[in-house]
Design a protein around this motif. Structure first.
Motif, PDB file in Angstrom:
ATOM      1  N   UNK A 110       0.558  -0.830   0.096  1.00 20.83           N
ATOM      2  CA  UNK A 110       0.130  -0.039   0.404  1.00 20.83           C
ATOM      3  C   UNK A 110       0.593   1.751   0.421  1.00 20.83           C
ATOM      4  N   UNK A 111       2.214   1.165  -0.246  1.00 25.51           N
ATOM      5  CA  UNK A 111       3.018   2.174  -0.905  1.00 25.51           C
ATOM      6  C   UNK A 111       3.654   2.480  -1.486  1.00 25.51           C
TER       7      UNK A 111
ATOM      8  N   UNK B 273       2.944  -2.756 -12.775  1.00 25.09           N
ATOM      9  CA  UNK B 273       2.506  -3.276 -11.975  1.00 25.09           C
ATOM     10  C   UNK B 273       1.223  -2.816 -11.941  1.00 25.09           C
ATOM     11  N   UNK B 274       0.801  -4.004 -10.442  1.00 24.91           N
ATOM     12  CA  UNK B 274      -0.360  -3.970 -10.145  1.00 24.91           C
ATOM     13  C   UNK B 274      -0.588  -3.846  -8.602  1.00 24.91           C
TER      14      UNK B 274
ATOM     15  N   UNK C 136      -5.134   2.093  -3.445  1.00 21.25           N
ATOM     16  CA  UNK C 136      -6.605   2.733  -4.421  1.00 21.25           C
ATOM     17  C   UNK C 136      -5.854   4.202  -4.844  1.00 21.25           C
ATOM     18  N   UNK C 137      -5.679   4.863  -4.617  1.00 27.70           N
ATOM     19  CA  UNK C 137      -5.575   6.551  -4.535  1.00 27.70           C
ATOM     20  C   UNK C 137      -4.322   6.370  -5.125  1.00 27.70           C
TER      21      UNK C 137
ATOM     22  N   UNK D 292      -2.725  -0.363 -12.380  1.00 29.16           N
ATOM     23  CA  UNK D 292      -3.691  -1.283 -11.823  1.00 29.16           C
ATOM     24  C   UNK D 292      -3.906  -1.536 -10.490  1.00 29.16           C
ATOM     25  N   UNK D 293      -5.241  -1.544 -10.282  1.00 24.11           N
ATOM     26  CA  UNK D 293      -6.116  -2.187  -8.721  1.00 24.11           C
ATOM     27  C   UNK D 293      -6.667  -3.150  -9.373  1.00 24.11           C
ATOM     28  N   UNK D 294      -6.719  -4.239  -8.085  1.00 25.43           N
ATOM     29  CA  UNK D 294      -6.568  -5.639  -8.438  1.00 25.43           C
ATOM     30  C   UNK D 294      -7.505  -5.985  -7.644  1.00 25.43           C
ATOM     31  N   UNK D 295      -9.305  -5.877  -7.765  1.00 28.29           N
ATOM     32  CA  UNK D 295      -9.856  -6.504  -6.847  1.00 28.29           C
ATOM     33  C   UNK D 295     -10.581  -7.487  -7.827  1.00 28.29           C
TER      34      UNK D 295
END
Length: 313
Positions: free
Chosen positions: A209-210, A225-226, A231-232, A240-243
């Protein structure tokens, strides 16, 4: 059935055990008598009103237990089978749960250890698939000693990748045991990673997260990078933010068993709580610095887990 629920947003004190109608499986689904259910950060984020705004809300997406009802068309399982898997309805922290994707519990594992698997294994596999991690790649896992990070390390090693993992110094021996080359996170990360990988890093997974700018610098661009934790930052840097709603890697649930039985995959010890002590489980998770996985034990064995305890079974 008894189930975990909250009817208003707030602290752990809003959690309650309520009576809900027994669920029944649809076509291709099974129902289990739950023996253990995983607790994740999404649970307390929902409880605080940071995600879904609907009320009331049940909790839990992963569980292990004993099959007690089969949906139409199910032929791979029988009543009495020991299984683990995902509850897409989000109501796994209950006496009964319907699983939409499941697999037999691997032989070395008890119910709490099996309940710790689904979210970590699915998330790690989903991100590795999105990155295209394959034999010969150099992968950086940022936040490698956590539950999802350690799963990603082992699954990437099984694919033939070289893995560099960031963690505090105290966790470096643990990462070496998983097959990763550890580096200390924090300022100077880029130089430290380049020192151990002078030919460069192909891909990066952020589970911390950083530090997204560092990961972009090391891999050569945001497309390599994922993140599952920032998220921000993902929006700011084009990462890409994976969900889960991107499409889940359900094949991971069915394929992890052989790796476990071969001794090639393991998660950290779980910390168990009785369902009645679910508020304490939330407090333990929100306090930060927790190693391993939080699991609620439900059914005949719940009483001996009251108050929380570590299990490596």
């Amino acid at each position: 059935m008894k189930a975990a629920q909250f009817s208003r947003f707030g602290g752990p004190e809003v959690l309650e055990i309520v009576d809900l109608p027994d669920p029944h499986p649809g076509p291709g689904e099974i129902r289990i008598a739950v023996r253990a259910a995983g607790v994740n950060a999404s649970d307390w984020k929902k409880r605080r009103g940071e995600m879904d705004q609907a009320l009331p809300q049940a909790l839990g997406h992963e569980a292990a237990g004993i099959v007690d009802e089969l949906g139409e068309g199910v032929e791979d399982f029988a009543i009495g089978d020991r299984v683990f898997g995902l509850c897409t309805a989000g109501a796994a922290q209950a006496e009964l749960a319907v699983l939409s994707c499941c697999a037999p519990i691997p032989r070395p594992l008890d119910f709490p250890a099996a309940a710790a698997l689904p979210a970590a294994v699915e998330t790690a596999t989903r991100v590795l698939d999105q990155l295209g991690v394959a034999d010969g790649h150099v992968l950086l896992v940022h936040g490698a000693s956590g539950t999802i990070g350690s799963a990603a390390v082992q699954l990437a090693v099984a694919r033939g990748a070289r893995v560099i993992g960031t963690a505090g110094l105290a966790r470096h021996d643990y990462l070496r045991g998983l097959g990763a080359e550890p580096v200390v996170y924090g300022p100077g990360l880029v130089a430290r990673v380049r020192a151990v990988a002078p030919d460069g890093v192909d891909l990066a997974l952020d589970a911390a997260g950083s530090g997204l700018p560092d990961l972009i610098s090391l891999t050569g661009g945001p497309g390599q990078v994922v993140t599952i934790a920032d998220f921000a930052g993902a929006r700011e840097h084009g990462v890409r933010f994976s969900r889960g709603d991107d499409g889940r890697a359900l094949h991971a649930i069915r394929s992890i068993g052989p790796l476990i039985e071969a001794g090639r995959f393991a998660l950290p010890a779980v910390r168990t709580f009785a369902l009645a002590d679910m508020a304490d489980a939330h407090r333990a998770g929100e306090s930060g610095g927790l190693r391993g996985k939080l699991v609620l034990v439900i059914g005949p064995d719940a009483q001996r887990h009251s108050g929380g305890g570590l299990s490596q079974e």
